[in-house]
Design a protein around this motif. Structure first.
Motif, mmCIF file in Angstrom:
data_model
loop_
_atom_site.group_PDB
_atom_site.id
_atom_site.type_symbol
_atom_site.label_atom_id
_atom_site.label_comp_id
_atom_site.label_asym_id
_atom_site.label_seq_id
_atom_site.Cartn_x
_atom_site.Cartn_y
_atom_site.Cartn_z
ATOM 1 N N ARG A 97 49.978 28.413 49.794
ATOM 2 C CA ARG A 97 49.054 29.529 50.028
ATOM 3 C C ARG A 97 49.333 30.619 49.006
ATOM 4 N N PRO A 98 48.292 31.148 48.353
ATOM 5 C CA PRO A 98 48.530 32.156 47.322
ATOM 6 C C PRO A 98 48.955 33.500 47.893
ATOM 7 N N VAL A 99 48.258 33.960 48.933
ATOM 8 C CA VAL A 99 48.546 35.258 49.551
ATOM 9 C C VAL A 99 48.161 35.199 51.027
ATOM 10 N N THR A 100 48.631 36.172 51.776
ATOM 11 C CA THR A 100 48.249 36.302 53.180
ATOM 12 C C THR A 100 47.633 37.664 53.460
ATOM 13 N N THR A 101 47.461 38.468 52.419
ATOM 14 C CA THR A 101 46.920 39.816 52.602
ATOM 15 C C THR A 101 45.732 40.058 51.677
ATOM 16 N N LYS A 102 44.957 41.082 52.028
ATOM 17 C CA LYS A 102 43.832 41.511 51.206
ATOM 18 C C LYS A 102 43.836 43.025 51.096
ATOM 19 N N THR A 103 43.330 43.505 49.972
ATOM 20 C CA THR A 103 43.160 44.942 49.764
ATOM 21 C C THR A 103 41.714 45.182 49.350
ATOM 22 N N GLY A 104 40.979 45.962 50.137
ATOM 23 C CA GLY A 104 39.572 46.181 49.844
ATOM 24 C C GLY A 104 38.761 44.898 49.865
ATOM 25 N N GLY A 105 39.187 43.943 50.687
ATOM 26 C CA GLY A 105 38.478 42.672 50.786
ATOM 27 C C GLY A 105 38.831 41.665 49.704
ATOM 28 N N PHE A 185 19.423 38.643 45.414
ATOM 29 C CA PHE A 185 20.052 38.617 44.098
ATOM 30 C C PHE A 185 21.344 37.819 44.188
ATOM 31 N N VAL A 186 21.515 36.880 43.260
ATOM 32 C CA VAL A 186 22.667 35.978 43.278
ATOM 33 C C VAL A 186 23.547 36.231 42.062
ATOM 34 N N SER A 187 24.828 36.436 42.314
ATOM 35 C CA SER A 187 25.811 36.545 41.237
ATOM 36 C C SER A 187 27.147 36.068 41.792
ATOM 37 N N ARG A 188 27.544 34.875 41.379
ATOM 38 C CA ARG A 188 28.790 34.291 41.880
ATOM 39 C C ARG A 188 29.548 33.608 40.753
ATOM 40 N N VAL A 189 30.875 33.660 40.862
ATOM 41 C CA VAL A 189 31.757 32.924 39.963
ATOM 42 C C VAL A 189 32.501 31.894 40.800
ATOM 43 N N VAL A 190 32.490 30.650 40.350
ATOM 44 C CA VAL A 190 33.176 29.559 41.044
ATOM 45 C C VAL A 190 34.221 28.972 40.102
ATOM 46 N N ILE A 273 23.021 30.946 49.899
ATOM 47 C CA ILE A 273 23.819 32.135 49.599
ATOM 48 C C ILE A 273 24.216 32.849 50.887
ATOM 49 N N ASP A 274 23.304 32.883 51.859
ATOM 50 C CA ASP A 274 23.591 33.554 53.130
ATOM 51 C C ASP A 274 24.569 32.759 53.990
ATOM 52 N N GLU A 275 24.499 31.437 53.916
ATOM 53 C CA GLU A 275 25.280 30.594 54.829
ATOM 54 C C GLU A 275 26.651 30.192 54.291
ATOM 55 N N TYR A 276 26.778 30.095 52.970
ATOM 56 C CA TYR A 276 28.026 29.580 52.403
ATOM 57 C C TYR A 276 28.872 30.713 51.823
ATOM 58 N N GLY A 277 30.028 30.928 52.432
ATOM 59 C CA GLY A 277 30.923 31.984 51.976
ATOM 60 C C GLY A 277 31.850 31.506 50.874
ATOM 61 N N GLY A 278 32.642 32.423 50.352
ATOM 62 C CA GLY A 278 33.553 32.092 49.263
ATOM 63 C C GLY A 278 34.931 31.699 49.771
ATOM 64 N N PHE A 279 35.856 31.530 48.829
ATOM 65 C CA PHE A 279 37.204 31.081 49.131
ATOM 66 C C PHE A 279 38.240 32.025 48.549
ATOM 67 N N THR A 280 39.459 31.888 49.017
ATOM 68 C CA THR A 280 40.608 32.476 48.339
ATOM 69 C C THR A 280 41.199 31.371 47.478
ATOM 70 N N TYR A 281 41.232 31.597 46.172
ATOM 71 C CA TYR A 281 41.621 30.537 45.248
ATOM 72 C C TYR A 281 43.117 30.556 44.974
ATOM 73 N N ALA A 282 43.687 29.349 44.915
ATOM 74 C CA ALA A 282 45.119 29.197 44.636
ATOM 75 C C ALA A 282 45.326 28.178 43.546
ATOM 76 N N ARG A 283 46.415 28.314 42.816
ATOM 77 C CA ARG A 283 46.761 27.314 41.802
ATOM 78 C C ARG A 283 47.695 26.295 42.419
#
Length: 283
Positions: A97-105, A185-190, A273-283
């Motif tokens: 797991r990369p992190v367990t906390t968030k700051t400002g989302g 409006f759609v703007s996402r980085v994957v 876009i409304d239904e699929y949320g993003g992820f927290t990315y880890a290496r």
């Protein structure tokens, strides 16, 4: 349309090349073409035994080679964290797991190592490629959160000029960065992968290969959602107990050959876009 180079804030890395060198490379080996396993004439018992032993030996060696190739590393994509040009890196995730906390989302509190730098870069790319960059207040918040204080101060003015009312109008947004009623409006980085180009105790240079989605989804849209492939390179500094961006730049590709997928309708894109949320990315 793309991130960074479209708005010119990628120029914050103009001095970056003077600090580090090298580039990551991932090589994919395709399996050799096998012959017909059922061809040839039928042989006697002695020949069959020798053939069986040979086949078993080949299978054992193949399994051993696969196991060796898939051995997990330490999470770093660089063959030598002490510096120099990185070698081809293992693409398997570390499983940590990369992190367990968030700051400002935004994920925060990454580990002080090469793996943490890669995870930070991937998640920062997602945040900077989001629709929040098109609104002044949330853009300033992201700058203060993700960049070093010096970099945030230096970039605030140029970014505000880049995201001008004229530019927002060209992508279908009003002066506040809002889309027309009934449009999305759609703007996402994957992120697809990361690599460490240079790593030190207080500084890391990490490249993020990503696919971007950008455009307006709506019945009257003249700028439909399209995909783009980029590599976003971050120079990170360990500051205040976390990795922060000191400079960044982008370049095109590498882009795969487009497939034969049917283009989705505006309604389908908006729903996704409304239904699929993003992820927290880890290496």
């Amino acid at each position: 349309m793309s991130y960074g180079d479209e708005h010119r804030y990628g120029e914050s890395a103009r001095a970056d090349d003077e600090l580090f060198g090298g580039s990551g490379q991932t090589r994919t080996r395709l399996p050799d073409r096998a012959g017909d396993p059922y061809g040839g004439a039928r042989r006697g018992g002695r020949s069959s035994s020798r053939s069986l032993v040979t086949v078993v030996g080949v299978v054992v060696l193949l399994i051993a080679a696969i196991a060796f190739a898939n051995r997990g590393g330490d999470g770093s994509s660089s063959a030598d964290d002490r510096g120099g040009e990185p070698a081809g890196a293992a693409t398997a995730a570390t499983g940590k797991r990369p992190v367990t906390t968030k700051t400002g989302g935004i994920p925060s509190g990454f580990t002080h190592d090469a793996q943490g730098a890669q995870s930070a870069a991937a998640n920062y790319a997602v945040a900077l490629g989001s629709t929040n960059m098109f609104k002044k207040d949330t853009r300033h918040s992201l700058l203060d959160l993700l960049y070093t204080p010096a970099a945030a101060t230096r970039l605030r003015g140029p970014m505000d000029q880049a995201y001008s009312a004229e530019f927002l109008g060209k992508v279908g947004l009003d002066s506040n960065g809002d889309p027309p009623t009934g449009s999305t409006f759609v703007s996402r980085v994957v992120p697809v992968g990361t690599t460490v180009q240079q790593y030190g105790d207080s500084t890391a240079k990490v490249a993020v290969w990503y696919m971007g989605l950008i455009g307006m989804s709506g019945e009257r849209s003249t700028d439909p959602v399209t995909s783009t492939w980029k590599t976003w390179t971050f120079t990170l500094q360990w500051t205040g107990g976390d990795w922060k961006i000191a400079a960044d730049s982008q370049q095109d590709g590498p882009a795969p050959v487009p497939g034969d997928d049917r283009a989705a309708t505006s309604d389908e894109i908006s729903k996704a876009i409304d239904e699929y949320g993003g992820f927290t990315y880890a290496r």
